[in-house]
Design a protein around this motif. Structure first.
Motif, PDB file in Angstrom:
ATOM      1  N   ILE A  28       0.924  -1.247  -0.134  1.00 50.99           N
ATOM      2  CA  ILE A  28      -0.126  -0.020  -0.002  1.00 50.99           C
ATOM      3  C   ILE A  28       1.039   1.315  -0.150  1.00 50.99           C
ATOM      4  N   PRO A  29       1.007   1.870  -1.247  1.00 50.90           N
ATOM      5  CA  PRO A  29       2.088   2.851  -1.473  1.00 50.90           C
ATOM      6  C   PRO A  29       1.636   4.392  -0.862  1.00 50.90           C
ATOM      7  N   ILE A  30       1.285   4.280   0.491  1.00 49.87           N
ATOM      8  CA  ILE A  30       0.880   5.633   1.203  1.00 49.87           C
ATOM      9  C   ILE A  30       1.820   5.919   2.510  1.00 49.87           C
ATOM     10  N   GLU A  37     -10.182   4.895   4.921  1.00 45.75           N
ATOM     11  CA  GLU A  37     -10.831   5.086   3.556  1.00 45.75           C
ATOM     12  C   GLU A  37      -9.592   4.981   2.642  1.00 45.75           C
ATOM     13  N   THR A  38      -8.669   5.677   2.507  1.00 41.13           N
ATOM     14  CA  THR A  38      -7.462   5.666   1.685  1.00 41.13           C
ATOM     15  C   THR A  38      -6.966   4.195   1.823  1.00 41.13           C
ATOM     16  N   ILE A  39      -6.656   3.564   3.078  1.00 38.77           N
ATOM     17  CA  ILE A  39      -6.157   1.968   2.998  1.00 38.77           C
ATOM     18  C   ILE A  39      -7.196   1.150   2.447  1.00 38.77           C
ATOM     19  N   LYS A  40      -8.347   1.345   2.771  1.00 37.38           N
ATOM     20  CA  LYS A  40      -9.346   0.303   2.156  1.00 37.38           C
ATOM     21  C   LYS A  40      -9.626   0.382   0.682  1.00 37.38           C
ATOM     22  N   ALA A  41      -9.288   1.395   0.211  1.00 33.46           N
ATOM     23  CA  ALA A  41      -9.403   1.909  -1.387  1.00 33.46           C
ATOM     24  C   ALA A  41      -8.209   0.879  -1.872  1.00 33.46           C
ATOM     25  N   PHE A  42      -7.377   1.025  -1.116  1.00 32.07           N
ATOM     26  CA  PHE A  42      -5.732   0.128  -1.684  1.00 32.07           C
ATOM     27  C   PHE A  42      -6.265  -1.442  -1.574  1.00 32.07           C
ATOM     28  N   LEU A  43      -6.765  -1.703  -0.444  1.00 34.59           N
ATOM     29  CA  LEU A  43      -7.200  -3.085  -0.016  1.00 34.59           C
ATOM     30  C   LEU A  43      -8.086  -3.600  -0.953  1.00 34.59           C
ATOM     31  N   ALA A  44      -8.999  -3.032  -1.431  1.00 37.32           N
ATOM     32  CA  ALA A  44     -10.084  -3.497  -2.420  1.00 37.32           C
ATOM     33  C   ALA A  44      -9.605  -4.116  -3.577  1.00 37.32           C
ATOM     34  N   GLN A  45      -8.225  -3.790  -3.908  1.00 38.62           N
ATOM     35  CA  GLN A  45      -7.524  -4.233  -5.196  1.00 38.62           C
ATOM     36  C   GLN A  45      -7.100  -5.788  -4.970  1.00 38.62           C
ATOM     37  N   ILE A  69      -8.445  -4.467   7.318  1.00 35.41           N
ATOM     38  CA  ILE A  69      -8.864  -5.649   6.312  1.00 35.41           C
ATOM     39  C   ILE A  69     -10.002  -6.378   6.977  1.00 35.41           C
ATOM     40  N   THR A  70     -10.433  -6.243   8.352  1.00 37.27           N
ATOM     41  CA  THR A  70     -11.636  -6.741   8.486  1.00 37.27           C
ATOM     42  C   THR A  70     -12.793  -5.928   7.937  1.00 37.27           C
ATOM     43  N   GLN A  71     -12.796  -4.755   8.016  1.00 39.90           N
ATOM     44  CA  GLN A  71     -13.869  -3.972   7.552  1.00 39.90           C
ATOM     45  C   GLN A  71     -13.997  -4.334   5.823  1.00 39.90           C
ATOM     46  N   MET A  72     -12.937  -4.529   5.353  1.00 42.83           N
ATOM     47  CA  MET A  72     -13.007  -4.907   3.996  1.00 42.83           C
ATOM     48  C   MET A  72     -13.439  -6.188   3.464  1.00 42.83           C
TER      49      MET A  72
END
Length: 181
Positions: A5-7, A42-50, A114-117
């Motif tokens: 996750i490049p943030i 929200e930013t982390i979850k956007a990357f996790l969705a991928q 990770i849990t939320q996703m």
């Protein structure tokens, strides 16, 4: 499963707590996430969705989390050397960040996301951490490096996930079996 996750990694923030005065004169407690916390998640979850797997993880896992933070410009007071020596040692991972936030707050942030996703059923499935989990310096892109290793996904059932067909122990040392389903 491995991904980056490049943030810039952020830690789980404490919940903001306050009091709200109601119209009838009573006071009620109020707890909520800070706006910055919601934005970070929200930013982390956007990357996790991928990287969401086809099936949700429902077995015990080992989690690896490497947090890469920017190298500070000046050597800390505890470092016996020059700024350039500190920078070189930091990039070789000889010295590592010992500043706040704490590693457990980074872990909580990523595990909650990770849990939320719904990548895994719950972060209670994490039974340990992979070697190398920790905070590191980088002069490149600050980032999270995440690795999730499932442990024996077919050797036991998570309650409520499958119907129990039998309660036989697996082959192996007596007393060390798991329930087969």
């Amino acid at each position: 499963m491995k991904f980056v996750i490049p943030i810039k990694p952020t830690a789980q923030m404490r919940t903001a707590v306050g009091a709200i005065k109601l119209g009838n004169g009573k006071v009620r407690g109020n707890a909520h996430k800070k706006k910055e916390q919601v934005s970070n998640e929200e930013t982390i979850k956007a990357f996790l969705a991928q990287h969401k797997p086809v099936r949700q993880i429902n077995c015990s896992v080992m989690l690896g989390v490497k947090v890469f933070l920017p190298v500070q410009k000046n050597a800390p007071d505890w470092f016996n050397g020059t700024n350039s020596e500190f920078h070189a040692a930091a990039l070789k991972h000889i010295v590592r960040p010992i500043t706040k936030p704490d590693m457990d707050n980074f872990l909580k942030q990523i595990q909650d996301c990770i849990t939320q996703m719904a990548i895994w059923r719950d972060d209670s499935l994490v039974v340990g951490y992979l070697s190398g989990t920790g905070k590191y310096y980088t002069d490149g892109t600050p980032r999270w490096e995440i690795e999730i290793q499932e442990l024996s996904p077919d050797s036991y059932c998570i309650p409520g996930e499958r119907q129990k067909a039998s309660r036989k122990k697996t082959a192996g040392t007596s007393g060390q079996g798991a329930l087969l389903c």
